[in-house]
Structures are given as structure tokens and as C-alpha cells.
Design a protein around this motif. Structure first.
Motif, PDB file in Angstrom:
ATOM      1  N   VAL A  97       0.842  -1.195   0.000  1.00  0.00           N
ATOM      2  CA  VAL A  97       0.000   0.000   0.000  1.00  0.00           C
ATOM      3  C   VAL A  97       0.879   1.247   0.000  1.00  0.00           C
ATOM      4  O   VAL A  97       1.895   1.309   0.688  1.00  0.00           O
ATOM      5  CB  VAL A  97      -0.957   0.009   1.223  1.00  0.00           C
ATOM      6  N   LEU A  98       0.467   2.252  -0.773  1.00  0.00           N
ATOM      7  CA  LEU A  98       1.225   3.509  -0.888  1.00  0.00           C
ATOM      8  C   LEU A  98       0.963   4.398   0.318  1.00  0.00           C
ATOM      9  O   LEU A  98       0.374   5.472   0.211  1.00  0.00           O
ATOM     10  CB  LEU A  98       0.832   4.246  -2.175  1.00  0.00           C
ATOM     11  N   THR A  99       1.402   3.987   1.479  1.00  0.00           N
ATOM     12  CA  THR A  99       1.118   4.717   2.711  1.00  0.00           C
ATOM     13  C   THR A  99       1.846   6.059   2.787  1.00  0.00           C
ATOM     14  O   THR A  99       1.423   6.939   3.520  1.00  0.00           O
ATOM     15  CB  THR A  99       1.486   3.876   3.946  1.00  0.00           C
ATOM     16  N   GLY A 100       2.919   6.231   2.031  1.00  0.00           N
ATOM     17  CA  GLY A 100       3.670   7.484   2.070  1.00  0.00           C
ATOM     18  C   GLY A 100       3.257   8.479   1.003  1.00  0.00           C
ATOM     19  O   GLY A 100       3.905   9.505   0.832  1.00  0.00           O
ATOM     20  N   LYS A 101       2.171   8.219   0.309  1.00  0.00           N
ATOM     21  CA  LYS A 101       1.792   9.035  -0.841  1.00  0.00           C
ATOM     22  C   LYS A 101       1.535  10.504  -0.503  1.00  0.00           C
ATOM     23  O   LYS A 101       1.770  11.374  -1.325  1.00  0.00           O
ATOM     24  CB  LYS A 101       0.571   8.452  -1.545  1.00  0.00           C
ATOM     25  N   HIS A 102       1.095  10.800   0.699  1.00  0.00           N
ATOM     26  CA  HIS A 102       0.802  12.193   1.059  1.00  0.00           C
ATOM     27  C   HIS A 102       2.065  13.032   1.259  1.00  0.00           C
ATOM     28  O   HIS A 102       1.982  14.236   1.422  1.00  0.00           O
ATOM     29  CB  HIS A 102      -0.106  12.251   2.294  1.00  0.00           C
ATOM     30  N   HIS A 103       3.232  12.416   1.200  1.00  0.00           N
ATOM     31  CA  HIS A 103       4.490  13.163   1.313  1.00  0.00           C
ATOM     32  C   HIS A 103       5.020  13.607  -0.054  1.00  0.00           C
ATOM     33  O   HIS A 103       6.091  14.198  -0.138  1.00  0.00           O
ATOM     34  CB  HIS A 103       5.550  12.339   2.044  1.00  0.00           C
ATOM     35  N   PHE A 104       4.280  13.295  -1.093  1.00  0.00           N
ATOM     36  CA  PHE A 104       4.673  13.681  -2.446  1.00  0.00           C
ATOM     37  C   PHE A 104       3.800  14.841  -2.911  1.00  0.00           C
ATOM     38  O   PHE A 104       2.605  14.864  -2.637  1.00  0.00           O
ATOM     39  CB  PHE A 104       4.512  12.501  -3.420  1.00  0.00           C
ATOM     40  N   ALA A 105       4.409  15.761  -3.651  1.00  0.00           N
ATOM     41  CA  ALA A 105       3.650  16.882  -4.206  1.00  0.00           C
ATOM     42  C   ALA A 105       2.650  16.338  -5.217  1.00  0.00           C
ATOM     43  O   ALA A 105       2.914  15.356  -5.906  1.00  0.00           O
ATOM     44  CB  ALA A 105       4.601  17.867  -4.877  1.00  0.00           C
ATOM     45  N   GLY A 106       1.504  16.961  -5.297  1.00  0.00           N
ATOM     46  CA  GLY A 106       0.504  16.486  -6.251  1.00  0.00           C
ATOM     47  C   GLY A 106      -0.336  15.378  -5.657  1.00  0.00           C
ATOM     48  O   GLY A 106       0.052  14.716  -4.705  1.00  0.00           O
ATOM     49  N   THR A 107      -1.488  15.162  -6.224  1.00  0.00           N
ATOM     50  CA  THR A 107      -2.447  14.221  -5.680  1.00  0.00           C
ATOM     51  C   THR A 107      -2.022  12.771  -5.825  1.00  0.00           C
ATOM     52  O   THR A 107      -2.145  11.983  -4.901  1.00  0.00           O
ATOM     53  CB  THR A 107      -3.819  14.408  -6.376  1.00  0.00           C
ATOM     54  N   HIS A 108      -1.500  12.404  -6.979  1.00  0.00           N
ATOM     55  CA  HIS A 108      -1.172  11.001  -7.236  1.00  0.00           C
ATOM     56  C   HIS A 108       0.263  10.823  -7.735  1.00  0.00           C
ATOM     57  O   HIS A 108       0.531   9.898  -8.495  1.00  0.00           O
ATOM     58  CB  HIS A 108      -2.143  10.419  -8.266  1.00  0.00           C
ATOM     59  N   LEU A 109       1.174  11.691  -7.309  1.00  0.00           N
ATOM     60  CA  LEU A 109       2.540  11.646  -7.829  1.00  0.00           C
ATOM     61  C   LEU A 109       3.237  10.314  -7.546  1.00  0.00           C
ATOM     62  O   LEU A 109       3.875   9.744  -8.426  1.00  0.00           O
ATOM     63  CB  LEU A 109       3.377  12.808  -7.289  1.00  0.00           C
ATOM     64  N   MET A 110       3.096   9.786  -6.340  1.00  0.00           N
ATOM     65  CA  MET A 110       3.751   8.523  -6.016  1.00  0.00           C
ATOM     66  C   MET A 110       3.257   7.422  -6.963  1.00  0.00           C
ATOM     67  O   MET A 110       4.052   6.675  -7.524  1.00  0.00           O
ATOM     68  CB  MET A 110       3.493   8.128  -4.564  1.00  0.00           C
ATOM     69  N   GLN A 111       1.952   7.353  -7.150  1.00  0.00           N
ATOM     70  CA  GLN A 111       1.377   6.354  -8.053  1.00  0.00           C
ATOM     71  C   GLN A 111       1.856   6.575  -9.482  1.00  0.00           C
ATOM     72  O   GLN A 111       2.230   5.628 -10.172  1.00  0.00           O
ATOM     73  CB  GLN A 111      -0.153   6.410  -7.993  1.00  0.00           C
ATOM     74  N   GLN A 112       1.892   7.827  -9.920  1.00  0.00           N
ATOM     75  CA  GLN A 112       2.327   8.127 -11.290  1.00  0.00           C
ATOM     76  C   GLN A 112       3.784   7.714 -11.503  1.00  0.00           C
ATOM     77  O   GLN A 112       4.127   7.174 -12.565  1.00  0.00           O
ATOM     78  CB  GLN A 112       2.140   9.615 -11.589  1.00  0.00           C
ATOM     79  N   LEU A 113       4.630   7.967 -10.519  1.00  0.00           N
ATOM     80  CA  LEU A 113       6.042   7.581 -10.631  1.00  0.00           C
ATOM     81  C   LEU A 113       6.180   6.062 -10.732  1.00  0.00           C
ATOM     82  O   LEU A 113       6.950   5.555 -11.547  1.00  0.00           O
ATOM     83  CB  LEU A 113       6.841   8.114  -9.436  1.00  0.00           C
ATOM     84  N   LEU A 114       5.427   5.340  -9.920  1.00  0.00           N
ATOM     85  CA  LEU A 114       5.477   3.874  -9.967  1.00  0.00           C
ATOM     86  C   LEU A 114       4.953   3.364 -11.308  1.00  0.00           C
ATOM     87  O   LEU A 114       5.564   2.491 -11.927  1.00  0.00           O
ATOM     88  CB  LEU A 114       4.678   3.275  -8.816  1.00  0.00           C
ATOM     89  N   GLU A 115       3.853   3.919 -11.762  1.00  0.00           N
ATOM     90  CA  GLU A 115       3.268   3.477 -13.030  1.00  0.00           C
ATOM     91  C   GLU A 115       4.183   3.788 -14.202  1.00  0.00           C
ATOM     92  O   GLU A 115       4.241   3.022 -15.170  1.00  0.00           O
ATOM     93  CB  GLU A 115       1.885   4.100 -13.226  1.00  0.00           C
ATOM     94  N   SER A 116       4.939   4.874 -14.101  1.00  0.00           N
ATOM     95  CA  SER A 116       5.875   5.207 -15.175  1.00  0.00           C
ATOM     96  C   SER A 116       7.000   4.179 -15.264  1.00  0.00           C
ATOM     97  O   SER A 116       7.679   4.073 -16.282  1.00  0.00           O
ATOM     98  CB  SER A 116       6.455   6.612 -14.980  1.00  0.00           C
ATOM     99  N   GLU A 117       7.194   3.411 -14.193  1.00  0.00           N
ATOM    100  CA  GLU A 117       8.197   2.349 -14.171  1.00  0.00           C
ATOM    101  C   GLU A 117       7.571   0.986 -14.484  1.00  0.00           C
ATOM    102  O   GLU A 117       8.222  -0.043 -14.358  1.00  0.00           O
ATOM    103  CB  GLU A 117       8.883   2.315 -12.807  1.00  0.00           C
ATOM    104  N   GLY A 118       6.285   0.986 -14.842  1.00  0.00           N
ATOM    105  CA  GLY A 118       5.619  -0.254 -15.224  1.00  0.00           C
ATOM    106  C   GLY A 118       4.953  -1.002 -14.085  1.00  0.00           C
ATOM    107  O   GLY A 118       4.518  -2.142 -14.255  1.00  0.00           O
ATOM    108  N   ILE A 119       4.863  -0.379 -12.922  1.00  0.00           N
ATOM    109  CA  ILE A 119       4.228  -1.018 -11.773  1.00  0.00           C
ATOM    110  C   ILE A 119       2.742  -0.659 -11.771  1.00  0.00           C
ATOM    111  O   ILE A 119       2.383   0.513 -11.842  1.00  0.00           O
ATOM    112  CB  ILE A 119       4.901  -0.575 -10.452  1.00  0.00           C
ATOM    113  N   LYS A 120       1.898  -1.661 -11.692  1.00  0.00           N
ATOM    114  CA  LYS A 120       0.456  -1.438 -11.717  1.00  0.00           C
ATOM    115  C   LYS A 120      -0.055  -1.150 -10.307  1.00  0.00           C
ATOM    116  O   LYS A 120       0.227  -1.895  -9.370  1.00  0.00           O
ATOM    117  CB  LYS A 120      -0.259  -2.661 -12.303  1.00  0.00           C
TER     118      LYS A 120
END
Length: 110
Positions: free
Chosen positions: A66-89
Motif C-alpha cells: 500500500v502507498l502509505t507514504g503518498k501524502h508526502h509527495f507533491a501532487g495528488t497522485h505523484l507517487m502512483q504516477q512515478l510507480l506506473e511510469s516504471e511499469g508497476i500497476k
């Protein structure tokens, strides 16, 4: 203060080794730096790491993926976007097929 900054630097050194397209957990990093019961402290260290370009903080998640640290990234879904850009679903803030992208860091003796 020196002990916690030294601890944080050890956490960052392990995090820097996480391969592109892979993730690890707070607990796995704690175990790697021989501080197995310090997953929460690893989380504290990672809180500020999202602003450090040399530490891929987006690749560190909780033990269930689970992306528990996501609120420490700028933007609403930046952590998810960074992971998805690396091919992680990611769905609903959780990495899909977590076991296949999990990376186990080697234990260090520092």
C-alpha cells in the motif's frame, strides 16, 4: 541527533539501491540495516526523502504494497504516477502483483 541522521542516511543508502521497476518495504529496509524492529523509523526517514532527487522514495511501500507514504509527495497522485511510469500497476493505492515487483535488499553490517 547524530544517531537519527546516521540512521536516516543508512535508510537512504538502501533506498538508492532499489532497482527501477521494483519496490521494497519499510520493514525490509529496517532488516537490511540490521534494525529489524525499526520499520516505523524507516517511515520517518522516508517522509523527507520524497524531496531528495537521489532517493527513489516512491519505491518504498508498506508490507502489503500500500502507498502509505503518498501524502508526502507533491501532487495528488505523484507517487502512483512515478510507480506506473516504471511499469508497476497500482489500483486503489495498492501495488498489484506485489510479490513479483518486490525487491529484497541485502543486509548491511553498518
Amino acid at each position: 541527533m547524530t544517531n537519527s541522521s546516521n540512521f536516516f542516511e543508512r535508510v537512504y543508502e538502501v533506498a538508492k539501491q532499489i532497482p527501477y521497476g521494483r519496490v521494497t518495504t519499510y520493514g525490509a529496509i529496517a532488516k537490511a540495516i540490521v534494525a529489524a524492529k525499526s520499520a516505523r523509523m524507516v517511515g520517518y526517514a522516508m517522509n523527507g526523502a520524497s524531496e531528495r532527487e537521489d532517493v527513489p522514495a516512491h519505491r518504498v511501500v508498506n508490507r502489503k504494497g500500500v502507498l502509505t507514504g503518498k501524502h508526502h509527495f507533491a501532487g495528488t497522485h505523484l507517487m502512483q504516477q512515478l510507480l506506473e511510469s516504471e511499469g508497476i500497476k497500482v489500483e486503489d493505492d495498492q501495488i498489484q502483483d506485489f510479490k513479483s515487483v518486490f525487491w529484497e535488499p541485502e543486509t548491511t553490517s553498518t
